[in-house]
Write a protein that holds these residues in place. Structure first.
Motif, mmCIF file in Angstrom:
data_model
loop_
_atom_site.group_PDB
_atom_site.id
_atom_site.type_symbol
_atom_site.label_atom_id
_atom_site.label_comp_id
_atom_site.label_asym_id
_atom_site.label_seq_id
_atom_site.Cartn_x
_atom_site.Cartn_y
_atom_site.Cartn_z
ATOM 1 N N VAL A 157 -3.633 -69.652 52.293
ATOM 2 C CA VAL A 157 -3.962 -68.497 51.461
ATOM 3 C C VAL A 157 -2.693 -67.722 51.112
ATOM 4 C CG1 VAL A 157 -5.184 -66.282 51.387
ATOM 5 C CG2 VAL A 157 -6.302 -68.306 52.369
ATOM 6 N N ALA A 158 -1.828 -67.548 52.106
ATOM 7 C CA ALA A 158 -0.588 -66.803 51.874
ATOM 8 C C ALA A 158 0.297 -67.491 50.834
ATOM 9 C CB ALA A 158 0.170 -66.637 53.192
ATOM 10 N N LYS A 159 0.257 -68.813 50.818
ATOM 11 C CA LYS A 159 1.078 -69.573 49.868
ATOM 12 C C LYS A 159 0.346 -69.880 48.557
ATOM 13 C CE LYS A 159 3.535 -71.848 53.670
ATOM 14 N NZ LYS A 159 3.792 -73.147 54.366
ATOM 15 N N ARG A 160 -0.882 -69.377 48.439
ATOM 16 C CA ARG A 160 -1.698 -69.578 47.240
ATOM 17 C C ARG A 160 -1.886 -71.070 46.926
ATOM 18 N NH1 ARG A 160 0.179 -64.765 43.018
ATOM 19 N NH2 ARG A 160 -0.031 -63.053 44.513
ATOM 20 N N ARG A 161 -2.221 -71.799 47.949
ATOM 21 C CA ARG A 161 -2.396 -73.247 47.794
ATOM 22 C C ARG A 161 -3.867 -73.651 47.849
ATOM 23 N NH1 ARG A 161 1.771 -76.795 51.062
ATOM 24 N NH2 ARG A 161 1.130 -78.210 49.401
ATOM 25 N N VAL A 162 -4.778 -72.655 47.865
ATOM 26 C CA VAL A 162 -6.200 -72.942 47.878
ATOM 27 C C VAL A 162 -6.900 -72.060 46.843
ATOM 28 C CG1 VAL A 162 -6.334 -73.703 50.277
ATOM 29 C CG2 VAL A 162 -6.544 -71.274 49.746
ATOM 30 N N PHE A 163 -8.063 -72.499 46.432
ATOM 31 C CA PHE A 163 -8.905 -71.725 45.516
ATOM 32 C C PHE A 163 -9.917 -70.947 46.344
ATOM 33 C CE2 PHE A 163 -13.006 -71.923 43.014
ATOM 34 C CZ PHE A 163 -12.708 -70.809 42.212
ATOM 35 N N LEU A 164 -10.001 -69.634 46.122
ATOM 36 C CA LEU A 164 -10.901 -68.765 46.886
ATOM 37 C C LEU A 164 -12.084 -68.328 46.036
ATOM 38 C CD1 LEU A 164 -8.340 -66.414 48.716
ATOM 39 C CD2 LEU A 164 -9.470 -68.440 49.621
ATOM 40 N N ARG A 165 -13.254 -68.418 46.643
ATOM 41 C CA ARG A 165 -14.459 -67.922 45.970
ATOM 42 C C ARG A 165 -15.482 -67.506 47.020
ATOM 43 N NH1 ARG A 165 -17.122 -67.399 41.339
ATOM 44 N NH2 ARG A 165 -19.371 -67.745 41.297
ATOM 45 N N ARG A 166 -15.873 -66.227 46.941
ATOM 46 C CA ARG A 166 -16.875 -65.677 47.849
ATOM 47 C C ARG A 166 -16.541 -65.917 49.327
ATOM 48 N NH1 ARG A 166 -22.601 -67.133 44.723
ATOM 49 N NH2 ARG A 166 -22.178 -65.897 42.836
ATOM 50 N N GLY A 167 -15.301 -65.693 49.653
ATOM 51 C CA GLY A 167 -14.864 -65.826 51.036
ATOM 52 C C GLY A 167 -14.616 -67.246 51.498
ATOM 53 N N GLN A 168 -14.824 -68.215 50.617
ATOM 54 C CA GLN A 168 -14.614 -69.606 50.968
ATOM 55 C C GLN A 168 -13.335 -70.129 50.316
ATOM 56 O OE1 GLN A 168 -16.993 -69.815 53.505
ATOM 57 N NE2 GLN A 168 -17.408 -71.889 52.780
ATOM 58 N N ALA A 169 -12.594 -70.921 51.071
ATOM 59 C CA ALA A 169 -11.374 -71.546 50.551
ATOM 60 C C ALA A 169 -11.661 -73.011 50.268
ATOM 61 C CB ALA A 169 -10.234 -71.417 51.561
#
Length: 494
Positions: A203-215
């Motif tokens: 998350v810190a490196k912005r390497r995942v897609f976040l939606r409704r608390g889910q990565a």
């Protein structure tokens, strides 16, 4: 939990079957482990201690690698070498080895012993978790792909596989995570949904897609979930262990072992070089010591030697530290008496014989209880008999003021290649409390002409853990260049 007694016989690995994935029967079906089940069998006190020490040496080298800013590839290489050296490089299920269960038992037991030793404070827990997670990651990356898949399937990581419709719905966002992946490759990539707190690094490196608390995590980054789960689970286990630790306080067999393990880890030097055989070709003579000191001694012993030559005297703990070092270096009792008598040139023979000769003979096991005393290791020098203002013993990297340390380093080692440009790096590790790392770096710098490179340490990336280890390796590196006669013999004690 642990009791001394007869160690049970451990059955060898089950016969291998020709299959895509081999899963062993028994308590250790996989090479990797989350250590979620404590050992419930009897163990000997000897195994309790020696298994833990072997693992601790590996974890200490991992810490040293971080302190020396080694790259991940260098850290992994050093860790693998240490694991093989101390029999903790675990074989895969497909390996043709009959000792797989024994290897994994040692790994299992050693982890839990160190868990007992390092649950005692927040600092110990933090350092232990970091080192253990690194060791787990090294093993994870080297594990067989099929066995790794089987291991992951046996664990509950709380992830949910993203189905094709949902993947299609967020295709543009997911593609943005993998800009260099083509259409065909993207279709084959599986994504998993986990709570975003399970992958804080991604998350810190912005390497995942976040939606409704889910990565949404692609398979290529799946390891991050595993590593975080290992780390989180170990942190919680250490906290639980700390609450139950007071029950062991009355066990006089186990508590001293745990204290020694934790103190060594705090000092950063848990391992002890125990080769007590003379390191010289032939007998070391008194007149050779000065020459050896100027070429092969670590700073602690070099400082003691220079103080002795200057003042013609050393206080008790200085004589003890230096005398045992020279003993293991190869100085016989006769040559030791000659060396110390000549060094103490300002006193009479009668005073020397009455006040000092007995102690010299005692350290060689010839007086008193006649014990064969070993030379002091770095751990002992760092933790015991702390020097006072007028003392010369101890570890200069820990006990010297920064300005005095830098001046002494240049005075002692400038003729061996150390310059003022090296000091910031050395002083940084000293400030961080990694004293043996600073000593190791000095060894590398002063032995560059002998082919030692940065990061190589005293060999295979290993750090200095004993003054005699330093001197022995330095002497060994010079041997091929000596030819028939060593120049050390030309130097005479002043």
């Amino acid at each position: 939990m642990y009791k001394g007694g007869q160690q049970p016989t451990i059955k060898g690995a089950q016969p291998k079957k020709e299959a895509d994935v081999v899963v062993l029967q028994g308590p250790y079906p996989y090479r990797l482990s989350f250590y979620d089940r404590p050992p419930l069998y009897d163990v000997t006190i000897e195994d309790f201690e020696t298994f833990a020490l072997d693992r601790l040496r590996i974890l200490a080298e991992i810490e040293a690698s971080y302190a020396r800013n080694r790259s991940w590839d260098e850290l992994r290489t050093v860790t693998e070498a240490q694991c093989k050296k101390y029999d903790l490089w675990l074989s895969s299920n497909t390996a043709r080895s009959q000792f797989i269960d024994l290897e994994r038992k040692k790994d299992h037991l050693s982890h839990f012993v160190l868990r007992l030793a390092f649950c005692r404070s927040e600092e110990l827990r933090r350092r232990f978790v970091k080192a253990e997670t690194t060791l787990f990651r090294v093993r994870y990356e080297k594990d067989d792909t099929k066995e790794l898949t089987q291991f992951l399937s046996s664990q509950d990581f709380g992830w949910e596989k993203v189905d094709p419709p949902e993947k299609a719905t967020y295709e543009s966002e997911l593609r943005a995570l993998l800009p260099n992946v083509g259409d065909k490759e993207f279709k084959d990539i599986v994504f998993y949904k986990v709570k975003w707190t399970r992958v804080p690094d991604l998350v810190a490196k912005r390497r995942v897609f976040l939606r409704r608390g889910q990565a949404f995590v692609p398979t290529t980054l799946q390891a991050s979930i595993v590593f975080h789960a290992f780390e989180t689970q170990l942190e919680k286990a250490l906290e639980r262990t700390a609450k139950g630790l007071p029950r062991l306080d009355e066990d006089t067999r186990i508590v001293p072992i745990l204290n020694n393990l934790s103190q060594g880890f705090l000092a950063g030097v848990p391992s002890e070089w125990t080769n007590a055989t003379p390191t010289m070709d032939g007998e070391l003579r008194a007149e050779m010591v000065d020459g050896l000191a100027k070429k092969h001694f670590p700073m602690c012993m070099r400082n003691l030697h220079e103080s002795l030559m200057r003042d013609h005297h050393l206080k008790h703990f200085g004589r003890l530290q230096y005398g045992l070092f020279l003993k293991v270096l190869g100085l016989s009792i006769e040559e030791a008496v000659a060396f110390w008598r000549k060094s103490f040139s300002s006193i009479t023979d009668d005073k020397f014989n009455k006040e000092y000769k007995y102690n010299i003979r005692h350290s060689y096991g010839l007086e008193g209880k006649r014990a064969n005393y070993p030379a002091k290791s770095c751990q002992q020098i760092l933790l015991s008999d702390q020097p006072g203002p007028s003392d010369c013993h101890g570890c200069p990297y820990r006990h010297f003021a920064p300005d005095n340390l830098q001046t002494s380093l240049l005075t002692y080692y400038s003729n061996q290649g150390l310059t003022s440009s090296n000091l910031p790096e050395i002083m940084k590790t000293v400030k961080e409390g990694h004293y043996h790392v600073a000593c190791t770096r000095v060894f590398e710098i002063t032995h560059t002409s002998k082919g030692v490179e940065k990061g190589q340490g005293i060999g295979s990336g290993e750090s200095v853990t004993h003054p005699n280890q330093y001197a022995a390796r330095s002497r060994e590196l010079e041997k091929p260049q000596e030819g028939g006669t060593s120049s050390d013999t030309a130097m005479v004690v002043g």
